[in-house]
Design an enzyme around this catalytic site. Structure first.
Site, PDB file in Angstrom:
ATOM      1  CG  ASP A 238      -3.213   6.427  15.267  1.00  0.00           C
ATOM      2  OD1 ASP A 238      -4.031   6.560  14.343  1.00  0.00           O
ATOM      3  OD2 ASP A 238      -2.002   6.728  15.162  1.00  0.00           O
TER       4      ASP A 238
ATOM      5  CG  HIS B  69      -0.285   1.630  -0.473  1.00  0.00           C
ATOM      6  ND1 HIS B  69      -0.695   2.421   0.580  1.00  0.00           N
ATOM      7  CD2 HIS B  69       0.314   2.456  -1.355  1.00  0.00           C
ATOM      8  CE1 HIS B  69      -0.362   3.681   0.344  1.00  0.00           C
ATOM      9  NE2 HIS B  69       0.251   3.732  -0.839  1.00  0.00           N
TER      10      HIS B  69
ATOM     11  CG  ASN C 157       0.927   1.796   3.796  1.00  0.00           C
ATOM     12  OD1 ASN C 157       0.943   0.638   3.375  1.00  0.00           O
ATOM     13  ND2 ASN C 157      -0.081   2.608   3.609  1.00  0.00           N
TER      14      ASN C 157
ATOM     15  CG  ASP D  75      -3.759  -3.299   2.223  1.00  0.00           C
ATOM     16  OD1 ASP D  75      -3.835  -2.291   2.952  1.00  0.00           O
ATOM     17  OD2 ASP D  75      -4.064  -3.313   1.015  1.00  0.00           O
TER      18      ASP D  75
ATOM     19  CG  ASP E 249      -2.767   4.238  11.450  1.00  0.00           C
ATOM     20  OD1 ASP E 249      -3.759   4.981  11.311  1.00  0.00           O
ATOM     21  OD2 ASP E 249      -1.650   4.650  11.781  1.00  0.00           O
TER      22      ASP E 249
END
Length: 782
Positions: A386, A399, A394, A403, A441
């Protein structure tokens, strides 16, 4: 069930439905037609019967009128009774005899005098009525009340026969002064009327008052005997028509519905039978043709389809045909080939993460379930990763940037774990390592060699020490890794993943950027955490949170000047749950405000009970609660309910809570002070840059952490110098000082000598429930 059988069942069902629908339609049409014929025929019969009866009554009325106006009759009533000699009466009898002779249906024609005498001529010797009858007498008695100028009818039963009597008054005197002299009466036997009305299909009867006069030869005589009103006919299967005649006599004709409907039912049966035979023949012919031309080739085609596999290669296994079935077979083979290609593409997409190209969660489950279903397979390890700090990246960069960052992470992890990874859902062998992205994530690594987990985990964590270049911008993030090994830790997919997840969260709680191998203690910790979450929710619903109060005293006088309210929660066995456990969970679940309100309300109750306007209650809060103005409004409402002033409530925040978002916290603290509440900085002296906090934030009270009095060298020159410095700063900034953690007399004396005005700790008083605290307060005052 075979297609041929289904067609046969469906055809039979359709045929039955058609026959039923046709039968119902024909039945409705015939019933409607018969109902109309019944209404029309009954109306015609009623009209004829009404005319017959009305003609009889009119004839009687005309004859009575002729008799009453005859000069002989007028003269007869005009002279006194003593002049009614036999010759006069004989002439009168001959006159009446003429009416009897021309009307055989008349039973009698009579002249009635007021004294009860009569002159009567009879057509039948068995009719013996004499004198003024009761109905005639009733008409005479009414003459004084209303003029008797009408034609009157009366039906009665005399000598076992029903008779219809018609009356007409005879007057003497002038038109302005009429005198009733007598009456003329004609009597007819009702059977003569019924003889004219009688019909094979219809019944006719009369209703007068509460009496029913019916044809004694009627087939429904017993029924009609019991009928006293038309309402009773509703209970019987008859169609009726009625009409009011003279003098309240009602003519009723009826016919049986059942007889008419029976004819319609016979016609319906015959029609439906013909339709059933025709439909059965057509359906049989249709089924035979359908079986030969369509069903048989389709059955052959279906047997071939059973052997088809949309995933495997499609051979040319169908026989060649030149008709439509052959064309269908050719199109089917083409479709199977396209379906084969599409299935492979869709299968690959279903097990692939669209963002990173890695196998996804479904692929991970597929792989694990495949190997865990084979106990003889070699052991392997599952590693949960994680990312630490990804949410900030983010939120800050957006976003799209997030990505791209995840793609860079994927490239780095793939290079470390499986540089040549080619995941094939049809080949699930664990001869190499695999990297999966579960979503967000979260990543998962499946290692074919569990002995390499420590090496691989260290390599992963070290790789995150270097930044990631995203759009020519260096971005840093960390990772926490949890590890579970099969079959050592679990042999079920869900449990193995759950244990790796627990280990990963344990690594996060230990400070992140580290890995943790699963052990049984982690499961116990998680089980305990889940129980505390359940207990917090239960406590909110049932009001199980309670407060304990630890006294603050003046170091010189030992007088209680305030207290700190502490939230407490016990488990179902009565054992106390540590506040650090349930407070953090309450904050995660968004119910910390409710806990605070409960503690505040109990503190207000105690302040109200003590009745000391200068006593201050300290309550612990977190900075996030101050972001909501509704929280402060709710607190003010609780104070209003208990008549407690805002300056009696002191809100405590710890140093570690105000490090982040210092500007917003400073504004919120000023807002709290504007509401009238006091503020305190708790655990002062152990946080990062404590003096810097005093510069940025304005507090009413400093609470010295227990390290200033609990250490062995608390009475040293250095300790005294530090406390004196803090006291001087607090004095300059107009802040009060409270020392925490006083556990013996020496510490309390040290604080008093150092000029610290107030203190709290177990030496003074442990946290107490409300009533013991009140008793402790009263004892201190005494």
């Amino acid at each position: 069930m075979k297609l041929r059988v289904r067609f046969l069942i469906n055809l039979s069902t359709v045929a039955v439905l058609l026959v039923l629908v046709f039968g119902f339609l024909v039945k409705d049409m015939i019933d409607d037609r018969i109902s109309k014929e019944l209404d029309e025929s009954l109306h015609n019969y009623f009209s004829q019967s009404h005319a017959i009866v009305q003609n009889t009554m009119n004839t009687m009325a005309n004859h009575l009128n002729l008799i009453a106006s005859d000069n002989l009759i007028v003269d007869f009533f005009a002279v006194p009774d003593e002049h009614h000699n036999p010759i006069f009466q004989s002439d009168l009898s001959r006159e009446l005899q003429r009416y009897i002779a021309y009307n055989p249906s008349y039973l009698s024609v009579a002249v009635l005098m007021l004294d009860g005498q009569e002159i009567v001529l009879r057509n039948r010797n068995d009719y013996l009525a004499k004198g003024m009858d009761s109905y005639a007498q009733t008409l005479v008695d009414k003459f004084d009340q209303e003029p008797l100028t009408q034609f009157h009818l009366f039906v009665s039963k005399q000598h076992n026969m029903n008779v219809l009597s018609a009356y007409y008054p005879v007057f003497t005197g002038t038109p302005k002064d009429l005198i009733l002299a007598g009456m003329v009466r004609i009597t007819v036997e009702m059977e003569s009327i019924f003889n004219e009305l009688r019909s094979p299909r219809y019944e006719a009867f009369f209703i007068t008052g509460h009496q029913t006069i019916f044809d004694p030869l009627s087939s429904n005589a017993e029924l009609l005997q019991a009928v006293t009103s038309l309402d009773q006919m509703v209970e019987h299967p008859f169609k009726i028509a009625t009409g009011l005649m003279s003098s309240g006599i009602e003519l009723v004709v009826m016919t049986s519905r059942a007889e008419w409907m029976a004819e319609g039912w016979e016609v319906s049966i015959r029609s439906t039978s013909l339709v059933v035979l025709a439909t059965a023949a057509l359906m049989l012919l249709f089924f035979v043709l359908l079986s030969r031309q369509i069903l048989a080739p389709i059955e052959n085609f279906s047997r071939v389809l059973l052997k088809a596999d949309p995933i495997a290669d499609v051979p040319d296994f169908l026989p060649k045909r030149d008709d439509e079935i052959g064309l269908l077979q050719t199109r089917f083979q083409e479709l199977m080939r396209r379906l084969n290609r599409s299935s492979r593409v869709l299968e690959q997409q279903a097990y692939t993460d669209s963002l990173t190209g890695l196998p996804n969660r479904a692929a991970l489950y597929k792989l694990l379930e495949y190997h865990l279903s084979r106990p003889h397979e070699a052991s392997f390890a599952v590693m949960f990763l994680d990312l630490d700090g990804f949410k900030k990246i983010n939120d800050f960069y957006g976003h799209k940037f997030g990505d791209m960052f995840l793609r860079r992470v994927t490239e780095r992890l793939r290079g470390l774990i499986a540089p040549d990874q080619q995941f094939n859902i049809r080949d699930l062998s664990l001869t190499e390592n695999y990297l999966f992205r579960l979503g967000g994530d979260e990543f998962t690594v499946v290692l074919s060699d569990p002995q390499q987990v420590a090496i691989v985990a260290d390599a992963i964590i070290k790789s995150f020490q270097n930044g990631f270049n995203v759009n020519d911008q260096l971005v840093y993030a960390g990772t926490s890794v949890g590890i579970a090994i099969c079959p050592e830790h679990a042999i079920e997919t869900s449990r193995l993943l759950q244990q790796a997840d627990l280990a990963m969260y344990s690594a996060k709680r230990q400070g992140k950027m580290r890995y943790q191998l699963f052990n049984g203690e982690l499961e116990e910790i998680e089980s305990r955490r889940l129980y505390v979450e359940y207990r917090v929710r239960q406590a909110i619903d049932q009001g199980l949170f309670h407060a304990q109060f630890q006294a603050k005293v003046d170091t010189d006088t030992r007088e209680i000047i305030g207290f700190e309210a502490l939230a407490r929660l016990s488990d179902e066995e009565g054992m106390a749950i540590p506040p650090n456990d349930f407070i953090s969970i309450a904050q995660e679940q968004g119910v910390l405000d409710l806990v605070t309100f409960s503690v505040l309300e109990q503190s207000c109750q105690l302040l109200q009970q003590l009745g000391q306007p200068h006593m201050v209650a300290a309550i612990n809060i977190c900075p996030q609660q101050l972001n909501d103005i509704r929280f402060l409004s709710a607190m003010r409402y609780i104070l209003w309910r208990y008549q407690v002033l805002p300056y009696q409530i002191e809100l405590e925040l710890t140093e570690d809570q105000i490090i982040e978002n210092s500007g917003e916290i400073a504004r919120n603290l000023n807002l709290v002070r504007e509401f009238g509440f006091r503020t305190a900085l708790d655990d002062f002296g152990v946080g990062y840059s404590s003096m810097g906090h005093l510069k940025r934030f304005r507090f009413d009270t400093l609470k010295l952490d227990r390290i200033f009095v609990s250490e062995e060298d608390f009475n040293s020159d250095t300790a005294r110098a530090i406390i004196n410095a803090i006291r001087m700063i607090a004095s300059i900034l107009d802040m009060e000082i409270v020392a925490e953690g006083v556990e013996n007399r020496m510490q309390l004396d040290f604080l008093r000598r150092a000029g610290i005005p107030s203190a709290q700790g177990y030496y003074i008083s442990p946290p107490l429930d409300q009533q013991p605290f009140v008793e402790f307060f009263q004892a201190g005052r005494d």
